[in-house]
Design an enzyme around this catalytic site. Structure first.
Site, PDB file in Angstrom:
ATOM      1  N   GLU A 381       0.802  -1.226   0.000  1.00 16.64           N
ATOM      2  CA  GLU A 381       0.000   0.000   0.000  1.00 16.64           C
ATOM      3  C   GLU A 381       0.835   1.276   0.000  1.00 16.64           C
ATOM      4  O   GLU A 381       0.801   2.050   0.948  1.00 16.64           O
ATOM      5  CB  GLU A 381      -0.967  -0.025   1.200  1.00 16.64           C
ATOM      6  N   GLU A 462      -4.345 -10.622  -0.047  1.00 20.17           N
ATOM      7  CA  GLU A 462      -5.203 -10.536   1.141  1.00 20.17           C
ATOM      8  C   GLU A 462      -6.617 -10.877   0.699  1.00 20.17           C
ATOM      9  O   GLU A 462      -7.081 -10.407  -0.336  1.00 20.17           O
ATOM     10  CB  GLU A 462      -5.192  -9.127   1.744  1.00 20.17           C
TER      11      GLU A 462
HETATM   12  C1  GAL Z   1      -5.368  -3.979   3.798  1.00 21.12           C
HETATM   13  C2  GAL Z   1      -3.969  -3.727   4.282  1.00 21.12           C
HETATM   14  C3  GAL Z   1      -3.688  -4.414   5.588  1.00 21.12           C
HETATM   15  C4  GAL Z   1      -4.798  -4.173   6.563  1.00 21.12           C
HETATM   16  C5  GAL Z   1      -6.089  -4.612   5.959  1.00 21.12           C
HETATM   17  C6  GAL Z   1      -7.261  -4.329   6.842  1.00 21.12           C
HETATM   18  O1  GAL Z   1      -5.745  -3.032   2.886  1.00 21.12           O
HETATM   19  O2  GAL Z   1      -3.003  -4.134   3.346  1.00 21.12           O
HETATM   20  O3  GAL Z   1      -2.467  -3.951   6.084  1.00 21.12           O
HETATM   21  O4  GAL Z   1      -4.860  -2.821   6.843  1.00 21.12           O
HETATM   22  O5  GAL Z   1      -6.337  -3.920   4.786  1.00 21.12           O
HETATM   23  O6  GAL Z   1      -7.251  -5.035   7.997  1.00 21.12           O
HETATM   24 MG    MG Z   2      -2.505   0.064   5.119  1.00 20.94          MG
END
Ligand code: GAL
Ligand code: MG
Length: 991
Positions: A381, A462
């Site tokens: 990010e 993710e």
């Molecule tokens: C993503 C990010 C993570 C965490 C997650 C929300 O966008 O990469 O670090 O913030 O969202 O829990």
């Molecule tokens: Mg972040």
């Protein structure tokens, strides 16, 4: 000079306090400047250099200091470093003296590096990883880069080693480097040797190579490690120093849209792991790192993305040893700058390029020799800019053996995989098909063209946000992944809740989250979004993940007259099934009828095998559910689990016995006495007393043999304590709509009541109600139709119809009853032992289960709906004497039982705020909405949504006393009675 433990964070040792923000910086944005009011820790430590080290080269290594620091020895400044999760080394040789030395380290909480360390976690400072003093020979091995090359077809595998030797400029003469490769048993399998010449500057470099024929391969499934011994000898052959290094032979390639390890298209069954411990923050002990690795292995996880920084180096040693694929991520995240009033885009700023590349180089140099690392990640990010391209460029030249990953590189300009986060399932599937001209991700603005994505694997770095109760639909994602080689899997966000252990003033322990330390601004409990609770207890989400990831699958082919034919699929990438034992059992309503073990044929990876189970299915118990369960367990202990550890299970519901012609009806019912007193209708005989409050439309008292079994209820409810997936992120839209329609404030109003005696031993009570918000514009028109038998058995049919405008989806449709708190022993036939919901039930197996009410509670860090048990045939709640209530669902019901009401759960922000009531709240739900991942990702998939529509269901409530007999028999009897009811069709449709 008070004392403070190192490694440690000063905020967790009484200095300052932890602060949680997700994206926002907790200081004014003005890069590269940080506030001059900058919390600073000055550490001092004496240490002794013994006489025997007088001629050594002394190197001081810091594995992690947050965020920038200066080092002084005996008053002399040695240098500074930053990059919190990166090692830094200082040469102490000239500043140190034999005897006492004083080391001083000054650590600054904020530095320009902090702008690049905006990860979603606690801001915690100090020397939080190990500090090591190395006493090295004056001439020594300084760096080793190992390149194992694996020949997949023939015997041409080789090992190349590039070594840097450092000596003093006065070191003279020739040195020799010996290389020996030892197998796991310690036997040498390859040697090489070569001369080392030091230049006038004291530096030397040597490259050695040796053929290794056909080495045993390293993979996450079979992490075979060799040991490389490098020995430096001087001109007369005396050993100067020896360096051991673990070596794994494995090959990673991106081949078209496939990710290959050792030639096999693998799936990354992953999690994102932050470093966190509820007491120690990011200062993890080795035991905790090992716990993480063991828990991952035990839950069928094979991949860890080190979100969002390189982990403690020992963690990677463990991944090598136990077998986990690692996506090693640079310590770099700065998207908070993009949301600033005046946004900064450092990723394209030339004066930040060195800082970016430095973070990549230091990670790759540190971790290059780990076979477990299969991808490098440029960070998280931070948008995408020229500085990322520079990182990738350096990395590709330095280490062409591993693919590069970066989610922010949306179009795959420099990364070898297309990586996204939280992409809705239908889009994931579209990437799997690989035919659409243009696709996008969770981020609708980005359009990715076919020529950009068709030649690259698709990775969900993710997905499935594991915040609170959830995530839902893990199984749906894995069905999609398994259907396409282009989809290489993904990493659940995230491994662990980052709660910090805290204590209330009156001594109750709890897990704190953002805001609990007076930290402002903060992002609350968004820090608790893991598959493990903060104390590393697996959550129901982790158990679901384990089930979904399992690598043995079974198909039931045929029930033969003397045996059951099954096909067992080996879903491993490399291993046969030889390490597994298989046990099977058939149960009738949970009671064992037959059991045995099967010898599994070896079955190579990716193939299947036919197995005959010596069992003839001849059901004898009318009304019983026959279930075949197969359990696959470790036949022998492996380093990560004991023999007997279950890696997979499968269940099949076998055909039931046909309905006998004559079903025994309810025993001749004794007469029921009835009398109405105002709004109270009293019904009783020698077995029970039951009172309806006709004005409120509920039972107000129900006594059996003088014992209260219901305090009040049943009452229809459509509300549940909002889960994080409804209270956060995109999920809040649903909740807002629910609130707008006042679903949380619905009231039951009685519209009409009628009762009649339908024979001596039967009374019918019909209560028409409307369930509506106080404003009463829309309503559910509902009817309770009770049939009370003289035996005490009460059949309740519930119908409802929405009128007016309602949200499309409801949280739940069900009944709530308040029972005496003494009825806290629960027995049920259905899915268990853990909780399950419409989109998360794979791990809950059919069986006969027993638990105390307290054990049915799942302690999500922020209290919310929890503990539902789905597909329940019947549930009984009894007190210690065996008095209580049996509920038989038709169709199958969901139930949950708590010492708290829905409102209690909704009100509490932390577990300690929940005060157990003297009553038990029982929910008998017709249906509940799914869980989804709405706290940061897609909501509940349409097929798991509880749509607002007319409903109808039956529940039979049966008083229990010690004389009632066995529960399973009662359950069967009532199930047969309702076989003509509406549950029948539903059961026939069950898989
Ligand atoms: C993503 C990010 C993570 C965490 C997650 C929300 O966008 O990469 O670090 O913030 O969202 O829990
Ligand atoms: Mg972040």
């Amino acid at each position: 000079w008070p004392h403070i433990p190192v490694p440690g964070h000063w905020q967790l040792n009484g200095w300052g306090h932890p602060h949680y923000t997700n994206v926002r910086y907790p200081f004014p944005i003005d890069p590269p400047r940080v506030p001059s009011d900058n919390p600073t820790g000055t550490y001092r430590r004496h240490f002794v250099v013994p006489q025997t080290w007088a001629d050594r080269r002394l190197v001081l290594r810091f594995d992690g200091v947050d965020s920038a620091f200066e080092v002084y020895l005996n008053g002399a400044y040695l240098g500074f470093s930053k990059g919190s999760r990166m090692p830094a080394e200082f040469d102490l040789t000239s500043a140190a003296r034999v005897g006492d030395n004083l080391l001083a380290v000054r650590v600054f909480q904020w530095s320009d590096g902090s702008y690049l360390e905006d990860q979603d976690m606690w801001w915690l400072s100090g020397i939080f990883r190990d500090v090591t003093l190395l006493a090295l020979p004056q001439t020594t091995l300084w760096d080793v880069k190992i390149t194992p090359t694996l020949d997949l077809q023939g015997d041409g595998s080789a090992l190349e080693v590039a070594v840097v030797v450092e000596g003093s400029t006065t070191a003279s003469g020739a040195y020799q480097l010996d290389l020996a490769l030892l197998d796991a048993g310690g036997a040498a399998v390859a040697y090489a040797a070569g001369p080392v010449r030091l230049g006038g500057d004291g530096h030397g470099r040597v490259e050695l190579a040796t053929a290794v024929g056909t080495p045993r391969r390293w993979s996450a499934e079979e992490p075979y490690l060799y040991t490389l011994l490098l020995t430096l000898r001087d001109a007369v052959g005396a050993t100067v120093c020896v360096v051991p290094q673990k070596v794994g032979f494995r090959r990673v390639e991106v081949q078209g849209p496939r990710l290959l390890v050792n030639g096999a298209a693998i799936k990354l069954r992953g999690v994102n792991r932050h470093e966190h411990d509820p007491e120690l923050g990011r200062a993890l002990t080795r035991e905790v790192m090992l716990t993480d690795v063991l828990l991952m292995k035990q839950h069928n996880i094979n991949t860890v993305r080190t979100s969002h920084y390189p982990p403690h180096p020992y963690f990677l040693d463990l991944c090598d040893e136990y077998g986990l694929y690692v996506v090693d991520e640079a310590d770099l995240e700065c998207h908070g700058l993009l949301y600033a009033e005046q946004p900064f885009f450092l990723s394209a700023a030339p004066d930040w390029c060195d800082a970016y590349v430095d973070r990549m180089q230091r990670m790759v140099e540190r971790d290059k020799n780990h076979p477990s690392v299969i991808m490098w990640s440029l960070g998280n990010e931070s948008g995408f800019g020229a500085n990322h391209a520079a990182m990738a460029d350096w990395c590709r030249r330095f280490d062409p053996s591993r693919p590069i990953h970066y989610e922010g590189d949306r179009h795959g300009e420099v990364s070898d995989v297309i990586s996204q986060m939280y992409t809705p399932l239908h889009l994931v599937a579209a990437f799997g098909d690989g035919t659409d001209d243009v696709l996008h991700g969770a981020n609708q603005q980005t359009r990715i063209r076919l020529e950009e994505y068709h030649d690259k694997p698709f990775f969900l770095c993710e997905y499935a946000h594991a915040m609170g109760n959830g995530p839902g639909s893990l199984n749906d994602y894995w069905q999609a992944f398994n259907a396409s080689d282009r989809l290489i899997g993904g990493c659940v966000w995230e491994w662990l809740d980052h709660g910090i252990r805290a204590t209330t003033p009156d001594g109750r322990s709890y897990f704190a989250y953002g805001g609990d330390f007076g930290d402002v601004p903060n992002d609350g409990n968004f820090i608790c979004d893991g598959l493990l609770f903060p104390d590393r207890t697996p959550s129901p989400g982790l158990l679901e993940y384990k089930k979904v990831l399992e690598q043995v699958a079974v198909e039931l082919l045929q029930l033969g007259p003397a045996s059951v034919a099954l096909r067992v699929h080996n879903r491993y990438d490399f291993t046969t099934l030889e390490h597994l034992a298989c046990e099977w059992a058939v149960t009738a309503d949970g009671a064992p009828c037959a059991a045995g073990t099967i010898a599994l044929p070896p079955t190579s990876a990716g193939t299947s095998t036919l197995v005959e189970l010596p069992y003839a299915h001849t059901p004898t118990l009318a009304g019983a559910d026959y279930v075949l369960t197969l359990r696959f367990t470790l036949a022998h202990a492996l380093p990560w689990a004991a023999a007997g550890h279950e890696v997979a299970f499968a269940q099949f519901v076998l055909p039931r016995l046909g309905r006998p012609d004559a079903v025994e009806s309810l025993s001749p019912a004794p007469r029921i006495e009835c009398h109405q007193e105002g709004a109270r209708l009293h019904l009783h005989n020698e077995a029970f007393q039951l009172s309806f409050n006709l004005a409120r439309g509920v039972i107000e008292a129900w006594h059996v043999k003088g014992q209260a079994i219901v305090a009040t209820g049943p009452r229809l409810t459509f509300w549940r304590a909002p889960i994080d997936n409804e209270a956060r992120g995109g999920g809040t839209q649903v909740l807002q709509e629910w609130h707008a329609h006042m679903l949380h404030l619905l009231q039951q109003r009685v519209a009409n009541v009628a009762w009649e005696r339908a024979g001596d031993g039967v009374v019918r009570v019909v209560i028409d109600i409307s369930v509506a918000p106080p404003s009463y514009e829309a309503a559910f028109d509902c009817r309770y139709s009770y049939t009370l038998h003289g035996s005490g058995d009460l059949l309740l049919e519930v119908e409802g119809k929405p009128r007016g405008t309602w949200p499309a989806v409801l949280p739940r449709i069900g009944l709530e009853l308040t029972l005496p708190g003494s009825m806290d022993q629960v027995t049920w036939l259905g899915r268990g032992p853990g909780e399950s919901y419409a989109d998360s039930y794979q791990a809950a197996r059919f069986g006969l289960w027993q638990a105390g009410v307290d054990e049915l509670f799942t302690p999500y860090v922020r209290p919310q709906e929890n503990g539902n048990r789905s597909a329940t045939q019947w549930v009984a709640l009894r007190d210690a004497q065996g008095c209580g209530l049996l509920a038989v669902g038709d169709p199958l019901l969901n139930f949950s039982a708590h010492r708290y009401t829905t409102a209690d759960l909704e009100r509490a922000e932390h577990g300690y705020e929940l005060v157990p009531r003297p009553t038990t709240t029982l929910h008998l739900d017709h249906r509940q909405n799914g869980l989804g991942s709405g706290s940061c990702g897609p909501g509940v998939l349409p097929q798991y949504q509880l749509l607002t529509a007319p409903f109808r269901f039956l529940v039979r409530l049966v008083p229990l006393s010690p004389e009632s007999g066995a529960l399973d028999e009662l359950g069967r009897r009532f199930r047969l009675l309702s076989d003509d009811g509406l549950g029948k069709r539903q059961r026939e449709e069950e898989p």
